[in-house]
Scaffold this motif. Sequence first.
Motif, PDB file in Angstrom:
ATOM      1  N   VAL A  74      30.296  64.328  37.441  1.00  0.00           N
ATOM      2  CA  VAL A  74      30.315  65.056  36.171  1.00  0.00           C
ATOM      3  C   VAL A  74      29.468  66.331  36.182  1.00  0.00           C
ATOM      4  O   VAL A  74      29.787  67.308  35.490  1.00  0.00           O
ATOM      5  N   TYR A  77      31.142  69.831  36.929  1.00  0.00           N
ATOM      6  CA  TYR A  77      31.999  70.256  35.805  1.00  0.00           C
ATOM      7  C   TYR A  77      31.152  70.809  34.664  1.00  0.00           C
ATOM      8  O   TYR A  77      31.468  71.862  34.086  1.00  0.00           O
ATOM      9  N   LEU A  78      30.067  70.132  34.341  1.00  0.00           N
ATOM     10  CA  LEU A  78      29.264  70.539  33.187  1.00  0.00           C
ATOM     11  C   LEU A  78      28.507  71.836  33.432  1.00  0.00           C
ATOM     12  O   LEU A  78      28.103  72.498  32.470  1.00  0.00           O
ATOM     13  N   ALA A  81      31.283  73.857  32.006  1.00  0.00           N
ATOM     14  CA  ALA A  81      31.879  73.409  30.743  1.00  0.00           C
ATOM     15  C   ALA A  81      30.823  73.007  29.717  1.00  0.00           C
ATOM     16  O   ALA A  81      31.119  72.891  28.534  1.00  0.00           O
ATOM     17  N   GLY A  82      29.587  72.793  30.177  1.00  0.00           N
ATOM     18  CA  GLY A  82      28.486  72.524  29.264  1.00  0.00           C
ATOM     19  C   GLY A  82      27.789  73.819  28.877  1.00  0.00           C
ATOM     20  O   GLY A  82      28.207  74.908  29.273  1.00  0.00           O
ATOM     21  N   ALA A 189      30.555  63.250  30.037  1.00  0.00           N
ATOM     22  CA  ALA A 189      31.308  64.501  29.882  1.00  0.00           C
ATOM     23  C   ALA A 189      31.504  64.829  28.406  1.00  0.00           C
ATOM     24  O   ALA A 189      31.320  65.982  27.983  1.00  0.00           O
ATOM     25  N   ASP A 193      30.080  68.367  27.113  1.00  0.00           N
ATOM     26  CA  ASP A 193      31.172  69.341  27.145  1.00  0.00           C
ATOM     27  C   ASP A 193      31.198  70.095  25.817  1.00  0.00           C
ATOM     28  O   ASP A 193      31.180  69.488  24.748  1.00  0.00           O
ATOM     29  N   THR A 194      31.229  71.411  25.890  1.00  0.00           N
ATOM     30  CA  THR A 194      31.195  72.219  24.658  1.00  0.00           C
ATOM     31  C   THR A 194      32.574  72.406  24.027  1.00  0.00           C
ATOM     32  O   THR A 194      32.696  73.047  22.984  1.00  0.00           O
ATOM     33  N   ALA A 195      33.631  71.861  24.612  1.00  0.00           N
ATOM     34  CA  ALA A 195      34.971  71.980  24.036  1.00  0.00           C
ATOM     35  C   ALA A 195      35.018  71.298  22.674  1.00  0.00           C
ATOM     36  O   ALA A 195      34.268  70.342  22.412  1.00  0.00           O
ATOM     37  N   LYS A 200      38.898  67.578  23.318  1.00  0.00           N
ATOM     38  CA  LYS A 200      38.416  66.491  24.161  1.00  0.00           C
ATOM     39  C   LYS A 200      39.210  65.206  23.904  1.00  0.00           C
ATOM     40  O   LYS A 200      39.543  64.472  24.844  1.00  0.00           O
ATOM     41  N   ALA A 340      36.697  66.817  34.951  1.00  0.00           N
ATOM     42  CA  ALA A 340      35.969  65.622  34.530  1.00  0.00           C
ATOM     43  C   ALA A 340      36.895  64.588  33.910  1.00  0.00           C
ATOM     44  O   ALA A 340      36.603  63.383  33.946  1.00  0.00           O
ATOM     45  N   TYR A 341      38.002  65.025  33.345  1.00  0.00           N
ATOM     46  CA  TYR A 341      38.969  64.125  32.725  1.00  0.00           C
ATOM     47  C   TYR A 341      40.065  63.744  33.720  1.00  0.00           C
ATOM     48  O   TYR A 341      40.559  62.606  33.706  1.00  0.00           O
TER      49      TYR A 341
END
Length: 388
Positions: A74, A77-78, A81-82, A189, A193-195, A200, A340-341
């Motif tokens: 993870v 990715y973060l 994406a974080g 995640a 994750d800021t999405a 999400k 991450a997904y």
Amino acid sequence: MFEKDVESLTKLGAQITTAEIAQQPELWRDTLKIYQDNAEAVEAFLAEARAMGESRLSVVFTGAGTSDYVGDTVAPYLRHAGDASLYDFKPVATTDIVSAPRDFLNPDEPTLLVSFARSGNSPESLAAVQVAKTFVKNVRFLNITCAPEGRLAVESADDPAALTLLIPRANDKGFAMTGSYSCMELLSALIFDTAPLDEKAAWVETAARMGEAVVAREGEVADFLAGDFNRVTYLGSGSFVGLAQESQLKILELAHGLVATSWDSSMGYRHGPKSFVDEKTLVFVFMSNDPYTRQYDLDILNEIAGDEIAQRTIAVQQDAGTLFEGDAFTFVGEPTLPEAYLALPFVMVAQTVSLLNSVRVGNTPDTPSPTGTVNRVVKGVTIHPFES
């Protein structure tokens, strides 16, 4: 395996592991709800952790074995994406923190230790928390675990510096971690994750449908294992390097070492580790959906297949760009997932490979260590006193 009845699976020593692999899509939907139900408490806790210092908060993802590979999967990715302005994501194994804390922790750096643990009873899980308390001046603890009765959860219950999130249905009873790995990876995640939440949630639902497709398409996975092989290697890029490490461990655990394994990054494999490949080797490559990164995954697939040195070279990929034209397990007809997904259905493919291979070599997946020298919860660890 997924279509066999309980009696047949029990005779094979595979009933628990088979069920736990198959139930993961449902558990991922549960994990999304756990995140939603705890979102306010998590954000309040993170705000308090960030207030420990003026610079970015060091977020150390930690665990041992498969729980360590959660962070390895993870964290890459973060990093994009974080929120990189608030957090510095670092995966560090509990075994490293406990054995050499000065090499991996900065006592002057405000730190959030995110502990991943199926049972929460591993000696290293508990010791890593104590070492961090002793060594780091400003530290908070976020525990993501699957066992409400585990020592990590119980001993942190009254600690104002800790927050524990539980995923109890993912507390695997089989020897090998399956749903516990994927659910802990997903929950971490979702937290960082800021999405937007609706995006999400859509990714989780897509991943769940793809996971259900793995169960339905077990026969395709079985076809990959039809030959006479005794080696398996897994490769990937970015987050999928951690996924590759976890995938090879599943082969190693469930076959009790009867099949040799290796793992690496798609680019790194050329630098010596490729020597592992021979005519009895299966090579699996997890294909990134990032168009740039995907090129490198394709390069190693085409190179090994073109060299004709492996028994089979197999891509695990989503139909989201240029595809490997050789052997492949390809997910089609679904929206493109970020890594991450996408790791969730990808790991189900690898878990299914490990399950089928365990039975193929005459082992029992639910209890794969006949001598008992390798245990579900690690034994025989001595934790030595540490003074900062």
